[in-house]
Design an enzyme around this catalytic site. Structure first.
Site, PDB file in Angstrom:
ATOM      1  CG  HIS A  10      13.115  69.845  11.368  1.00 19.75           C
ATOM      2  ND1 HIS A  10      13.233  69.508  10.045  1.00 19.75           N
ATOM      3  CD2 HIS A  10      14.243  70.530  11.684  1.00 19.75           C
ATOM      4  CE1 HIS A  10      14.376  69.962   9.564  1.00 19.75           C
ATOM      5  NE2 HIS A  10      15.015  70.590  10.536  1.00 19.75           N
ATOM      6  CE  LYS A  51      21.638  63.752   8.909  1.00 21.66           C
ATOM      7  NZ  LYS A  51      22.118  65.161   8.872  1.00 21.66           N
ATOM      8  CD  GLN A  54      23.833  72.063  14.570  1.00 21.32           C
ATOM      9  OE1 GLN A  54      24.122  72.609  13.514  1.00 21.32           O
ATOM     10  NE2 GLN A  54      22.629  71.573  14.798  1.00 21.32           N
TER      11      GLN A  54
END
Lengths: 281, 281
Positions: A42, A154, A158
């Protein structure tokens, strides 16, 4: 760092920020949507957003609609205070931290993943998962109206489906893919890694090493997908494999690796934990 | 009047228009999405858009995904040249006239109507209709990014679901409902009225007169939904009735009319033509 939980308050705040720059329009906004339990992956998204935009917004929202019944919604790691500190230290301007009822009402309009690309790989084993992902991402993008939004490679499927959504629905945000961050031994960072016992943590290394094996074959000009998949399955040993696939960037199967247009993806279960990983070649 | 068929060209054009105003941001954009075959109903939407905005965009797009198999997509009235003239005479700034392949690709992310409100009334007899409506309206709103978008009250459920979509997905457009325009004898204007034979045209008047009957009952303080529906069904005589409903503005059934919060809706078939109408009380 401003912390806001109400979507309308956030909209107002961002409108004010945009007007404050006055003449000729708007500040660029970089947006990093997360489910919390922040890690270096993140942080690398936030860094990229800081580099490329004048204002950075991070959201922390554990989105219930992308979990299927019986999945790990209830035990998903929560680290609210640590997450806030990480955001502050990373130079985030606005942390959007809504409650479920700020985002969802009853009997709602939702997004549906494409019939083909939404139901292969992860979408095959978790059939309504991507509907939930797309719905929440649409809501968040409409609240934040970012210039750019950052997603990790990763979660490749999505990323692919969100990019499709933005393109097909003519949305006005640029989706920026960011490289996977790994531990020094190769394990791809994931908030779910905390579920792994120390024995499982060792087993899990087979995932990244299977991808390194694939990469090294391609380095030796072995490009045949079948051969690569066979070798990878060997590396994965007795792990429970959901899929090992060689796809192009449109998520179509490839008979041969095409350099610059290939993702090799793997998903396994280690103990009770699903682990995803991939490389882009 | 500028005529544009490419979504990206329209986006660029509108961006240019917005910058041309210079200092402190953007022109307000009023948007009227249509399927063509324009009539006075559409013209009243355009007028309202002209009054309230600096720039008016109209789209003409016969959206295939909102027609079910066997419906009237192929025979839906087309009046391209007349439509262009009407737009020009009405002071439209930009006419967006895309081809199907400008709007739709293959294997796409789509919108899904809410499970309850999307599948009553019209949504009950035309189950995937509103998914198509919501998907195309989302696309058009994202292309045009209007300040305000105008929809007729005649398609009350469509208006309701589009308003829900905008609210629930936090979209940045205001939806403006516009009153139904009627022929002098009461028939609500609709592009589909051309399907009616002169005999059917007379039969069709029962629809608006049933609503006038309802309105007159409410005027006499008869507010009981059952009584009103019974009287309306009597006025509709031997027409094939899909539904007669007394609902609040959230499309929930009402036992009694609540002034300021009631829509009475009717749908019938006259010959092969579906006719919708409603009043807001």
């Amino acid at each position: 760092m401003k912390i806001i939980s109400s979507p309308l308050e956030l909209k107002e705040y961002l409108k004010g920020e945009n007007n404050s720059i006055g003449f000729q329009g708007s500040k660029s906004i970089g947006f990093v949507p997360t489910m919390g339990a922040l890690h270096q992956g993140h942080i690398s998204l936030i860094k990229k957003a800081k580099e490329q935009n004048e204002l950075v917004v991070v959201s922390i929202f554990l989105n219930p609609t992308q979990f299927l019944k019986g999945e790990d919604l209830d035990k998903y790691p929560k680290k609210d205070e640590a997450d806030k500190k990480i955001c502050k230290l990373s130079g985030v301007d606005v942390l959007f931290f809504p409650h479920v009822e700020d985002i969802y009402g009853t009997d709602e309009v939702t997004l549906s993943a494409p019939n083909v690309r939404g139901y292969v790989l992860e979408g095959n084993s978790r059939p309504s998962h991507f509907n939930g992902v797309l719905t929440v991402v649409m809501k968040l993008l409409n609240i934040v109206t970012p210039t750019r939004a950052y997603f990790g490679k990763k979660d490749a499927q999505q990323l692919n489906l969100i990019s499709l959504m933005v393109k097909q629905l003519f949305m006005n945000t640029q989706i920026v893919p960011v490289d996977t961050v790994r531990e020094s031994d190769g394990l791809a960072l994931s908030s779910r890694n905390v579920y792994l016992s120390s024995k499982e943590r060792v087993e899990a290394l087979k995932v990244s090493s299977s991808l390194r094996a694939a990469s090294s074959m391609v380095g030796k000009n072995i490009l045949d997908s079948k051969e690569i998949v066979k070798e990878m399955r060997k590396s994965l040993g007795d792990l429970e494999i959901f899929y090992v696939e060689v796809l192009n960037l449109d998520f179509e199967q490839l008979l041969h690796v095409e350099i610059g247009n290939t993702i090799i993806l793997v998903e396994v279960r280690v103990g009770t934990t699903r682990l995803l990983d991939n490389i882009w070649l």
